[in-house]
Design an enzyme around this catalytic site. Sequence first.
Site, PDB file in Angstrom:
ATOM      1  N   HIS A 137     -63.438  17.817 -79.004  1.00 51.83           N
ATOM      2  CA  HIS A 137     -62.801  16.730 -78.246  1.00 51.83           C
ATOM      3  C   HIS A 137     -63.780  15.569 -78.096  1.00 51.83           C
ATOM      4  O   HIS A 137     -63.723  14.815 -77.140  1.00 51.83           O
ATOM      5  CB  HIS A 137     -62.344  17.204 -76.868  1.00 51.83           C
ATOM      6  CG  HIS A 137     -61.299  18.273 -76.913  1.00 51.83           C
ATOM      7  ND1 HIS A 137     -61.596  19.589 -77.169  1.00 51.83           N
ATOM      8  CD2 HIS A 137     -59.951  18.218 -76.750  1.00 51.83           C
ATOM      9  CE1 HIS A 137     -60.475  20.303 -77.150  1.00 51.83           C
ATOM     10  NE2 HIS A 137     -59.462  19.494 -76.900  1.00 51.83           N
ATOM     11  N   GLN A 184     -53.473  12.952 -80.778  1.00 53.03           N
ATOM     12  CA  GLN A 184     -53.901  13.199 -79.399  1.00 53.03           C
ATOM     13  C   GLN A 184     -55.417  13.079 -79.209  1.00 53.03           C
ATOM     14  O   GLN A 184     -55.885  12.506 -78.237  1.00 53.03           O
ATOM     15  CB  GLN A 184     -53.407  14.581 -78.979  1.00 53.03           C
ATOM     16  CG  GLN A 184     -53.367  14.779 -77.505  1.00 53.03           C
ATOM     17  CD  GLN A 184     -52.420  15.908 -77.136  1.00 53.03           C
ATOM     18  OE1 GLN A 184     -52.689  17.069 -77.436  1.00 53.03           O
ATOM     19  NE2 GLN A 184     -51.313  15.587 -76.498  1.00 53.03           N
ATOM     20  N   ALA A 188     -58.939  12.341 -81.875  1.00 50.81           N
ATOM     21  CA  ALA A 188     -59.345  12.071 -83.260  1.00 50.81           C
ATOM     22  C   ALA A 188     -59.760  13.352 -83.972  1.00 50.81           C
ATOM     23  O   ALA A 188     -59.589  13.497 -85.178  1.00 50.81           O
ATOM     24  CB  ALA A 188     -60.491  11.064 -83.290  1.00 50.81           C
ATOM     25  N   ASP A 189     -60.270  14.309 -83.196  1.00 50.09           N
ATOM     26  CA  ASP A 189     -60.684  15.595 -83.764  1.00 50.09           C
ATOM     27  C   ASP A 189     -59.534  16.313 -84.482  1.00 50.09           C
ATOM     28  O   ASP A 189     -59.773  17.158 -85.330  1.00 50.09           O
ATOM     29  CB  ASP A 189     -61.184  16.510 -82.646  1.00 50.09           C
ATOM     30  CG  ASP A 189     -62.191  15.818 -81.754  1.00 50.09           C
ATOM     31  OD1 ASP A 189     -63.366  16.207 -81.772  1.00 50.09           O
ATOM     32  OD2 ASP A 189     -61.814  14.862 -81.040  1.00 50.09           O
ATOM     33  N   PHE A 190     -58.312  15.995 -84.087  1.00 52.00           N
ATOM     34  CA  PHE A 190     -57.163  16.712 -84.650  1.00 52.00           C
ATOM     35  C   PHE A 190     -56.436  15.895 -85.712  1.00 52.00           C
ATOM     36  O   PHE A 190     -55.291  16.170 -86.058  1.00 52.00           O
ATOM     37  CB  PHE A 190     -56.207  17.142 -83.533  1.00 52.00           C
ATOM     38  CG  PHE A 190     -56.924  17.859 -82.422  1.00 52.00           C
ATOM     39  CD1 PHE A 190     -57.848  18.849 -82.723  1.00 52.00           C
ATOM     40  CD2 PHE A 190     -56.712  17.524 -81.088  1.00 52.00           C
ATOM     41  CE1 PHE A 190     -58.547  19.498 -81.713  1.00 52.00           C
ATOM     42  CE2 PHE A 190     -57.406  18.170 -80.080  1.00 52.00           C
ATOM     43  CZ  PHE A 190     -58.328  19.159 -80.386  1.00 52.00           C
ATOM     44  N   GLU A 211     -49.599  17.363 -86.998  1.00 50.38           N
ATOM     45  CA  GLU A 211     -50.247  16.068 -87.251  1.00 50.38           C
ATOM     46  C   GLU A 211     -49.904  15.503 -88.623  1.00 50.38           C
ATOM     47  O   GLU A 211     -49.719  14.300 -88.776  1.00 50.38           O
ATOM     48  CB  GLU A 211     -51.763  16.184 -87.087  1.00 50.38           C
ATOM     49  CG  GLU A 211     -52.224  16.266 -85.630  1.00 50.38           C
ATOM     50  CD  GLU A 211     -52.020  17.634 -85.013  1.00 50.38           C
ATOM     51  OE1 GLU A 211     -51.734  18.582 -85.765  1.00 50.38           O
ATOM     52  OE2 GLU A 211     -52.154  17.760 -83.782  1.00 50.38           O
ATOM     53  N   GLU A 267     -47.854  13.565 -79.917  1.00 49.20           N
ATOM     54  CA  GLU A 267     -47.708  14.745 -79.062  1.00 49.20           C
ATOM     55  C   GLU A 267     -47.850  14.345 -77.592  1.00 49.20           C
ATOM     56  O   GLU A 267     -48.841  13.717 -77.219  1.00 49.20           O
ATOM     57  CB  GLU A 267     -48.768  15.785 -79.451  1.00 49.20           C
ATOM     58  CG  GLU A 267     -48.524  16.322 -80.859  1.00 49.20           C
ATOM     59  CD  GLU A 267     -49.766  16.898 -81.529  1.00 49.20           C
ATOM     60  OE1 GLU A 267     -50.793  17.101 -80.854  1.00 49.20           O
ATOM     61  OE2 GLU A 267     -49.710  17.128 -82.764  1.00 49.20           O
TER      62      GLU A 267
END
Lengths: 374, 327
Positions: B129, B82, B84-86, B60, B29
């Site tokens: 984040h 974008q 790591a949380d996502f 993702e 992204e």
Amino acid sequence: MAATKPKAGAAGVSELAASVGLTDDDLIGMYRVIATARAVDERMWVLNRAGRIPFVISGQGHEDAQAAIAWPLEKRKDWIAPFYRSIATCLAFGMQARDILTAQYAKAIDLSSGGRQMPGHYGNVANNLVSLSSPVATQMLHAVGIALAAKLRKTGQVALTTMGEGSSNQGDVHEGLNFAAIHKLPFILCIENNGYAISVPVSKQLAVPDVAARASGYGIPGVIVDGADVLGCYRAAKEAVDRARRGEGPTLIEAKVIRLTAHSSDDQQTKYRSAEELADLQQQDPLPRFRKELRDAGVLTEELEATIAAEVKADIDAATDYAESAADPDPRTAMKWVFAEDWPGETPPTWGFGGGHGLEGHEGDTSAAEGAVD
Amino acid sequence: MALKTFIEAIRETMTEEMRRDESVILLGEDVGLKGGVFLATDGLFAEFGEDRVIDTPLSESMIIGTSIGAAMNGLRPIAEIQFADFIHPAFNQLVSEAARMRYRSNNGFGVPMTVRAPYGGGVHGALYHSQSVEAFFAHVPGLKVVIPSTPYDAAGLLRSSIRDDDPVLYFEHKKMYRSVRGDVPADDYLVPLGKAAITHPGTQITVLAYGLMAHYALEAADVVAEEGVSVEVVDLRTLRPLDKETVLSSVKKTGKCLIVYEDNRFLGYGAELSAIIAEEAFDYLDGPVSRVAGPDVPGVPYNHVLEDWFMVNPEKIADGIRKLAAY
Ligand SMILES: Cc1ncc(C[n+]2csc(CCOP(=O)(O)OP(=O)(O)O)c2C)c(N)n1
């Protein structure tokens, strides 16, 4: 899989074959795949009831659509990411009855996984058939990625994936169709809609009657075909393949099929399908319909039909014997291929409690997996 | 040799790899025109064009799933998540698919794919984040997990990851992107996967760390050195496969081990290290294998006071070392 358009009246080209630009050999080839798929499938159930193999998931009722839709793809060039009912698809794309049965028995020689996966998880690199897992619809994105690589590498390949209508509700299907459509990837999604996801009818899976209607949301064609109409399925798939090769992007094909068996050997379908429905199903079996179509067109003579039936039976008998007597995988190989290379550094201490992987002498108890295979 | 920031080392390595090998593509992204939200891919779109640097839709699972497919059909994708949380929407594709493809096909198919993702806290990123996600993936046989801490390692490990024939998760601590600098040789060197580095030799206590914590551990080692405590810092660099040999031989030498990680303490990566040491170096231990780790709350809270409370820092590590030294 004819290169130039055969004309009716030429040798080996009936009116029926010519109507879709094929030869009689193609039609007979499809018939042979369908007949083999049915026969191997029936054999699987016999072996299951006889206690020889623990689990069966079936493609009965889907075979006509599967063979016809795989037919316009080029073997060992194009790709298919199949699903667990894709026996005819895999046979049409290069696998043999023996490969299906060695997978049923999970023998070491099983082409798809060397006996590591449950039956029905077909796929092997030699035939460009993507290895399948159990979580439904994940293969969608692999096929889209294969199509992306085909486009970037300019290989001219097309990627097809197939799944049920229930599986079409997974997010990966949406994410993949969106991406494939944006980039006009050479990709085809075929939904084999048999009206059920295990026990849940399509009315509780979709708020619209047809999965194909969703195609418009991605700006791609959505085509509905009768899965018992072999030539109709072929025509739709051929158009989708041509369109993909021209760089015009993906197509969604929805084949309306029937599920002639229970969901799997672990499913009691009488709990959710009425006796009338089940009786009526047999009347709709697509296999005799195609056979009649071929007979009426003069493509399938009585003699040829009998020859094929005998050959198919001999093939499956031999494949059964072969699979029965083939060796089980060696537990000492079970640590192989986690990665391309071995990583002995992670090996637990051999003196530990349950160390050394506990593999020596391990009998491979599968009882925990049985009965929970959906 | 040139002095580079951590993010420059990553960006330049990707650029070189894409020049070297046509099959390397990048997708994620905002990785294209914008060059990524951290600018890790800045300039790549201009050089390699939209076919090889693909701005994907916000999907993702698709980024990872199509990378798997592309990898099976001749490409070597670098997928950027974008934050790591996502990565969690792609968990299934990573764990059920990428990790198992080679094993389940009995070596028929491999997935040569590198997944890059910025992780970690201390940057006012709050719950979503700041996450450390390495333990989820290091648990999974079939995935390699890499966390570099220096620009030198970032470049050498990224090269190895891209050239590896299996899926590699390459996590970059976002706080280090511009705050960490180091020498990076101009040549095409590799840092092999699965090899830890002793970054501060010592004799009394082994400190195991990775990523930002590898820096904080060095700072703490310097502080306690003045107090007469000799610490050996091991920067793990690759979490899976683990360089067990380096870890065990250091612990056998020092007899004490402190494990430092930023992730939540409970079942974090340090739990496995503790287990291995307890099992395989028990006879050598002179104190309890101990951990300094993030507290067990579901995310890093935003307010700076709360964030400071969450984050492991050199002082907290030095405290842990002192306690263990006194044991
Ligand atoms: C992600 C996931 N959830 C649940 C299952 C269990 N399961 C296997 S097949 C199936 C039904 C699938 O129905 P459909 O896609 O319509 O295909 P059909 O079996 O009818 O051909 C379910 C629920 C699974 N395999 N994967």
